[in-house]
Design an enzyme around this catalytic site. Structure first.
Site, mmCIF file in Angstrom:
data_model
loop_
_atom_site.group_PDB
_atom_site.id
_atom_site.type_symbol
_atom_site.label_atom_id
_atom_site.label_comp_id
_atom_site.label_asym_id
_atom_site.label_seq_id
_atom_site.Cartn_x
_atom_site.Cartn_y
_atom_site.Cartn_z
ATOM 1 N N GLU A 43 0.838 -1.206 0.000
ATOM 2 C CA GLU A 43 0.000 0.000 0.000
ATOM 3 C C GLU A 43 0.872 1.256 0.000
ATOM 4 O OE1 GLU A 43 -2.146 -1.354 3.480
ATOM 5 O OE2 GLU A 43 -4.013 -1.330 2.365
ATOM 6 N N TYR A 44 1.954 1.177 0.762
ATOM 7 C CA TYR A 44 2.898 2.300 0.802
ATOM 8 C C TYR A 44 3.460 2.553 -0.593
ATOM 9 C CZ TYR A 44 6.777 5.266 2.249
ATOM 10 O OH TYR A 44 7.644 6.316 2.384
ATOM 11 N N GLU A 122 22.028 12.082 28.589
ATOM 12 C CA GLU A 122 21.746 11.564 27.244
ATOM 13 C C GLU A 122 22.909 10.709 26.780
ATOM 14 O OE1 GLU A 122 21.497 14.954 24.689
ATOM 15 O OE2 GLU A 122 20.050 15.945 25.992
ATOM 16 N N LYS A 124 26.047 9.781 24.577
ATOM 17 C CA LYS A 124 26.962 10.513 23.710
ATOM 18 C C LYS A 124 27.155 9.626 22.485
ATOM 19 C CE LYS A 124 31.270 12.956 23.210
ATOM 20 N NZ LYS A 124 31.008 12.917 21.794
ATOM 21 N N ASP A 126 28.178 8.063 19.084
ATOM 22 C CA ASP A 126 29.426 8.089 18.343
ATOM 23 C C ASP A 126 29.098 8.096 16.856
ATOM 24 O OD1 ASP A 126 32.078 8.152 17.876
ATOM 25 O OD2 ASP A 126 32.478 6.075 18.418
ATOM 26 N N ARG A 145 28.728 19.445 10.773
ATOM 27 C CA ARG A 145 29.241 20.433 11.709
ATOM 28 C C ARG A 145 30.381 21.231 11.084
ATOM 29 N NH1 ARG A 145 33.319 20.440 15.639
ATOM 30 N NH2 ARG A 145 32.900 22.035 17.199
ATOM 31 N N GLU A 186 22.542 13.547 15.694
ATOM 32 C CA GLU A 186 23.678 12.724 15.307
ATOM 33 C C GLU A 186 23.200 11.671 14.304
ATOM 34 O OE1 GLU A 186 26.302 13.884 16.951
ATOM 35 O OE2 GLU A 186 27.857 12.333 16.933
ATOM 36 N N TYR A 236 19.409 10.569 15.544
ATOM 37 C CA TYR A 236 18.814 10.886 16.835
ATOM 38 C C TYR A 236 18.963 12.382 17.057
ATOM 39 C CZ TYR A 236 18.509 5.956 17.921
ATOM 40 O OH TYR A 236 18.172 4.634 17.915
ATOM 41 N N LYS A 327 32.841 10.340 29.751
ATOM 42 C CA LYS A 327 33.235 9.313 28.791
ATOM 43 C C LYS A 327 33.512 7.988 29.494
ATOM 44 C CE LYS A 327 34.425 11.542 24.806
ATOM 45 N NZ LYS A 327 35.548 11.331 24.069
ATOM 46 N N CYS A 421 48.652 -17.747 -3.244
ATOM 47 C CA CYS A 421 47.675 -18.115 -2.214
ATOM 48 C C CYS A 421 48.382 -18.898 -1.105
ATOM 49 C CB CYS A 421 46.574 -18.965 -2.840
ATOM 50 S SG CYS A 421 45.466 -19.675 -1.609
ATOM 51 N N CYS A 424 46.970 -22.770 -1.405
ATOM 52 C CA CYS A 424 47.177 -23.668 -2.560
ATOM 53 C C CYS A 424 48.290 -23.193 -3.481
ATOM 54 C CB CYS A 424 45.883 -23.806 -3.346
ATOM 55 S SG CYS A 424 45.469 -22.314 -4.279
ATOM 56 N N CYS A 439 42.682 -15.323 -4.613
ATOM 57 C CA CYS A 439 43.281 -16.556 -5.110
ATOM 58 C C CYS A 439 42.562 -16.928 -6.403
ATOM 59 C CB CYS A 439 43.106 -17.650 -4.059
ATOM 60 S SG CYS A 439 43.362 -19.312 -4.715
ATOM 61 N N CYS A 444 40.913 -24.249 -5.086
ATOM 62 C CA CYS A 444 41.696 -24.049 -3.860
ATOM 63 C C CYS A 444 40.948 -24.697 -2.692
ATOM 64 C CB CYS A 444 41.877 -22.550 -3.611
ATOM 65 S SG CYS A 444 42.522 -22.172 -1.965
HETATM 66 S S1 IVH Z 1 25.427 18.457 22.817
HETATM 67 C C1 IVH Z 1 25.529 22.724 22.841
HETATM 68 N N1 IVH Z 1 24.587 16.008 23.030
HETATM 69 O O1 IVH Z 1 29.635 14.931 20.606
HETATM 70 C C2 IVH Z 1 25.434 21.388 22.256
HETATM 71 N N2 IVH Z 1 26.476 16.391 21.649
HETATM 72 O O2 IVH Z 1 32.343 15.540 21.442
HETATM 73 C C3 IVH Z 1 26.732 20.650 22.330
HETATM 74 N N3 IVH Z 1 27.353 14.358 20.589
HETATM 75 O O3 IVH Z 1 30.078 17.532 18.340
HETATM 76 C C4 IVH Z 1 26.636 19.248 21.894
HETATM 77 N N4 IVH Z 1 25.899 12.967 21.456
HETATM 78 O O4 IVH Z 1 28.454 15.650 17.695
HETATM 79 C C5 IVH Z 1 25.499 16.812 22.472
HETATM 80 N N5 IVH Z 1 23.702 13.883 23.349
HETATM 81 C C6 IVH Z 1 24.602 14.693 22.787
HETATM 82 C C7 IVH Z 1 25.599 14.204 21.912
HETATM 83 C C8 IVH Z 1 26.520 15.087 21.371
HETATM 84 C C9 IVH Z 1 26.937 13.084 20.664
HETATM 85 C C10 IVH Z 1 28.520 14.761 19.801
HETATM 86 C C11 IVH Z 1 28.358 16.029 19.041
HETATM 87 C C12 IVH Z 1 29.556 16.876 19.425
HETATM 88 C C13 IVH Z 1 30.478 15.862 19.989
HETATM 89 C C14 IVH Z 1 31.431 16.485 20.985
#
Ligand code: IVH
Length: 684
Positions: A43-44, A122, A124, A126, A145, A186, A236, A327, A421, A424, A439, A444
Site C-alpha cells: 500500500e505504501y 543523554e 553521547k 558516536d 558540523r 547525530e 537521533y 566518557k 595463495c 594452494c 586466489c 583451492c
Molecule cells: S550536545 C551545545 N549532546 O559529541 C550542544 N552532543 O564531542 C553541544 N554528541 O560535536 C553538543 N551525542 O556531535 C550533544 N547527546 C549529545 C551528543 C553530542 C553526541 C557529539 C556532538 C559533538 C560531539 C562532541
C-alpha cells in the site's frame, strides 16, 4: 497525458499531491521511527507510485519535502559550504566522577550560591553531527558540523535518511514549529545494520567496512545521494541550535518537544535527575550496559536542564559550560603487531589478519584483529613489528586503528599482499578498480571448503544439520569434493562418521532433499560467484529462468540488466566458463537439483521471507500453527522453536508463552498474524 491534464484541474492535482505527501510522511514515520506501521509495504508503494506519477506529469508540484526526494536523485552534489546561523559547539569531557564534580565546581563559581540545578543525561552518540534547518516546518537545509562555523551542505543526502522528517510536525496533531527551527542531532548506523551491511559486502566478495562511525560519516558525505539512500543511516535528535519563535526552555522538555515534532530521540536512555549524584550514578551504571544499546556510544552527556542558566554559563573555547560528556574508558590498547596472516574467503578474496602480542582490552584478551584490506594497511603504513593501536567496539572483531609511528625502531617490515595463495600456492590476482586481492584457483581447498560452508548456510541453500565442522569432516573423509557432491551423499557413508547417529543422518538427508527444490535465485546466490550476493542473484534469476540460460549469457547481455555492472558480468561469464564449475552444474543436474525456475511449483510461493527465522507462540486468530509454518516456508522463511538473537521475528497470538517475554527482553521484533501476512505479501 495531455488529455489527463485537461480533465482534472490543476488545483485538484495539487491537493492530491499534498495529501499523498502527508500520507507518505506519516506512514514512513510510523514505520521507521515508531516501528508501528498501519499499512502494508504494498500500500505504501502504491501511494508512492501515485505521487511519482503526478510529479512526473506536473514537475512544478515537486516540493523539497516530497517523500519522492528521499530516494537519491540523479544530481550529484559537490558539497557546497554553508555558514551555520549559530556556532555549532562541541563538548568538554570528564573521565571520572571526580572530573564531573570538578566541572560542577567550576560552573558553581559562575552561579548564584543558592541555585539548585537539575540535569538531563543523554547518550553521547558516536556518529556525525547534523544541523537541520526547517523553514515553516519544511526541511530546507542539512549540513555537517564542519569547523563549527562552516559546514558541508549535505541536504540531498540528509533527505534520504528515513528518520529525518522532511516536514514537521510529522503527526498533524503535533506542535507547530517556529518559522525557523535549527535542530541538531547525530547521524549514525545501528550496530545491527552495520553488521548486516558488512555481511552483504562479504557475500558479494567485497571488503568489509572498518567501523560504523566512519561508514556513517563517509555515507553522509557522499557526492551521489543514491549511495546514501542505499545505506541504513539513522538520526537521533538532541538539541535545538536555534529557533525563531517559542520553544521550551529546558533540555528535558525540548527532547519531548523534538519527539512530538517527529524526531527520533534516545527515549530508552535519556533521564532527568534532580541531583548530580543521581546523574553520575546513572552514567556509571550504564557503563556495563553500553554494549546492549543498538548504537555505539563513547559515554553519556550530562547537561544542565535549565537552558537559560546553561546559556548564561557561556563557552570555553568551543565547549559550552552547561554540559559535559562523561566518557567511558576507551576500549583501546597498544600492543605489537607480530605478523599478518592472509585468510582465504569463499570467493577467493584474501583478507589480512593481524597476529598480536596478547593484550587486555576492556576485560578481554585480544590476540587477533582485523586489518580489513591491503590498501588500508598501505594507507595507514602499518608494518610488522609496529606498536599498533587496537580498538574493540561492541562485540565486533577488534581492529587495528593504526601504528604508533613514534615507537618505531627501524626494524619494522612493510606488509605486502602475498604473491601466491597461502593455502594452494596459486597466483594471486587483483582486478582493476577492486580493493581485494584474490586466489585465482577455483579448486583451492580453502575456497572450496568456505564455499560449501556458505552453500549450506541459512539464506543460501539452507541445509540443516551440517555446519562448518561437518563440511570440513566430509571433505577430510573424501565424501565430498564440491558442493554438488552433497546431493549424492548416502546414509551408509554418513553413519560411519563420528557424531553422525541414525536420527541426525536422516534429518540431514531430508534437508538435502528439500534443498534440491530451492528457488533459482537461492541457487545462483549460493554458488559463490564474486560480486553475486543475494541481491544480484535475485536480479539474475528474474531474467534467466534457468541456470543453463544464465550460463549461456554473454557479458554484454548481462551488462544490459539493471543492477549488473561490467565487472560482475565478466566474473559471471568467467565462472561459468570454468571447467570445475561446469562439472558442479552437471552433478547438480544428475542429482535432480532444480536448475530451472518452476514458478508454478507451489502456488504463490516467493522468496520474501528468505533468510528470516520465525518463532511461533500462542494461538493465532485464523491460522493454525502448521498453516503458519507452511506459509512461512512457502515464502522461503524458516520456523524454529527457541528465541535467540538470531530470531528475525516472533509471531505471537493469544496466550503467548515465555517466548514472547524472551523476545521482548532481547529486542526481537514481534508480529501478530496480520503482521506476518503483510510481511509474506499475503495480506487480504
Ligand atoms: S550536545 C551545545 N549532546 O559529541 C550542544 N552532543 O564531542 C553541544 N554528541 O560535536 C553538543 N551525542 O556531535 C550533544 N547527546 C549529545 C551528543 C553530542 C553526541 C557529539 C556532538 C559533538 C560531539 C562532541
Amino acid at each position: 497525458m495531455t488529455e489527463d491534464k485537461a480533465n482534472v484541474s490543476q488545483s485538484e492535482v495539487a491537493a492530491r499531491a499534498a495529501e499523498l505527501r502527508r500520507l507518505l510522511n506519516e506512514h514512513s514515520y510510523r514505520y521507521f521511527a515508531l516501528s508501528e506501521p498501519i499499512i502494508t509495504d504494498g500500500e505504501y508503494d502504491a501511494l508512492m507510485n501515485e505521487l511519482k506519477n503526478l510529479e512526473a506529469a506536473y514537475p512544478e508540484l515537486i516540493t523539497p519535502d516530497s517523500p519522492t526526494q528521499r530516494v537519491g536523485n540523479d544530481l550529484a552534489s559537490d558539497l557546497p559550504k554553508v555558514r551555520h546561523v549559530v556556532p555549532i559547539l562541541s563538548l568538554g569531557n570528564a573521565y571520572s566522577a571526580a572530573e564531573v564534580w570538578a566541572w560542577r565546581e567550576r560552573i558553581g563559581r559562575l552561579l548564584p550560591d543558592d541555585i539548585e540545578l537539575d540535569y538531563v543525561v543523554e547518550p553521547k552518540f558516536d556518529g556525525l553531527t547534523v544541523v537541520l534547518t526547517y523553514t515553516d516546518g519544511v526541511l530546507t537545509l542539512g549540513a555537517t558540523r564542519g569547523n563549527g562555523e562552516i559546514g558541508d551542505d549535505v541536504t540531498p543526502n540528509v533527505r534520504t535518511v528515513r528518520t529525518i522528517p522532511l516536514r514537521i510536525p510529522v503527526n498533524p496533531n503535533g506542535p507547530t514549529p517556529p518559522h525557523r527551527l535549527v535542530v541538531r542531532g547525530e547521524v549514525l548506523m545501528h550496530k545491527r545494520d552495520f553488521e548486516r551491511l558488512n555481511q552483504q559486502m562479504t557475500d558479494e566478495g567485497l571488503p568489509a567496512y572498518v567501523n560504523a562511525r566512519n561508514t556513517a560519516s563517509g555515507t553522509l558525505k557522499q557526492k551521489d545521494a543514491r549511495i546514501t539512500a542505499s545505506r541504513p543511516l539513522t538520526m537521533y535528535a538532541y538539541a535545538i541550535a536555534y529557533a525563531e519563535g517559542d520553544v521550551p526552555d529546558t533540555q528535558w522538555e525540548r527532547l519531548q518537544y523534538l519527539r512530538a515534532l517527529g524526531f527520533r530521540t534516545a527515549n530508552d536512555v535519556i533521564g532527568h535527575f534532580e541531583t548530580l549524584e543521581d546523574a553520575v550514578s546513572y552514567v556509571e551504571a550504564y557503563e556495563s550496559k553500553r554494549h546492549d544499546l543498538p548504537y555505539e556510544v563513547d559515554g553519556l552527556v550530562i547537561k544542565v536542564n535549565d537552558l537559560d542558566v546553561a546559556a548564561d554559563l557561556g563557552v570555553v573555547g568551543k565547549d559550552p559550560r552547561g554540559a559535559v560528556a562523561y566518557k567511558f574508558p576507551a576500549e583501546e590498547a597498544t600492543t605489537r603487531l607480530l605478523g599478518v596472516t592472509a585468510n582465504v574467503g569463499r570467493t577467493g578474496v584474501l583478507t589480512p589478519g593481524a597476529v598480536l602480542e596478547p593484550v587486555f582490552v576492556s576485560g578481554v584478551t585480544v590476540k587477533q584483529a582485523s586489518l580489513h584490506n591491503y590498501d588500508l594497511i598501505a594507507e595507514k603504513d602499518i608494518r610488522i613489528g609496529d606498536t599498533v593501536l587496537v580498538k574493540r567496539s561492541g562485540e565486533v572483531i577488534p581492529y587495528v586503528v593504526g601504528p604508533v609511528v613514534a615507537a618505531r625502531t627501524g626494524d619494522e617490515q612493510v606488509v605486502m599482499p602475498p604473491p601466491a595463495c597461502p593455502v594452494c600456492s596459486a597466483p594471486v590476482a587483483r582486478d582493476e578498480d577492486e580493493v581485494a586481492y584474490y586466489c585465482t584457483n577455483a579448486a583451492c581447498p580453502e575456497r572450496v571448503a568456505r564455499n560449501i560452508e556458505y552453500f549450506v548456510s541459512r539464506g543460501a541453500m539452507d541445509i540443516d544439520g551440517i555446519g562448518e565442522r561437518g563440511v570440513r569432516l566430509l571433505l577430510d573423509k573424501g565424501l565430498i569434493h564440491d558442493e554438488a557432491d552433497l546431493f549424492a551423499l548416502r546414509a551408509e557413508d554418513l553413519l560411519e562418521l563420528e557424531g553422525f547417529g541414525e536420527k541426525k543422518v536422516q534429518n540431514l538427508l531430508a534437508s538435502i532433499e528439500t534443498a534440491k527444490a530451492r528457488p533459482l535465485a537461492r541457487l545462483i546466490g549460493a554458488l559463490g560467484i564474486r560480486g553475486v550476493g543475494s541481491t544480484v542473484a535475485g536480479v539474475l534469476a528474474e531474467h534467466f529462468t534457468s541456470l543453463d540460460d544464465l550460463a549461456a549469457a554473454s557479458s554484454e547481455q548481462l551488462q544490459a540488466i539493471e543492477g549488473v555492472g561490467p565487472h560482475t558480468a565478466d566474473t559471471v561469464v568467467e565462472w561459468f566458463a570454468n571447467p570445475r564449475n561446469r562439472s558442479v552444474i552437471e552433478k547438480f543436474r544428475a542429482a535432480g537439483v532444480q536448475l530451472a525456475e518452476e514458478r508454478q511449483a507451489v502456488e504463490g510461493a516467493s522468496d520474501r521471507l528468505a533468510g528470516l527465522t520465525f518463532v511461533l507462540t500462542g494461538t493465532l486468530p485464523n491460522l493454525r500453527r502448521d498453516d503458519a509454518q507452511a506459509l512461512i516456508e512457502k515464502h522461503g522463511g524458516k520456523v524454529t522453536s527457541s528465541v535467540s538473537k538470531k530470531t528475525s521475528y516472533v509471531v505471537a497470538g493469544d496466550e503467548p508463552g515465555s517466548k514472547l517475554t524472551k523476545a521482548q527482553q532481547i529486542g526481537v521484533p514481534i508480529l501478530d498474524e496480520q503482521g506476518l501476512l503483510d510481511l509474506a505479501g499475503e495480506a487480504q
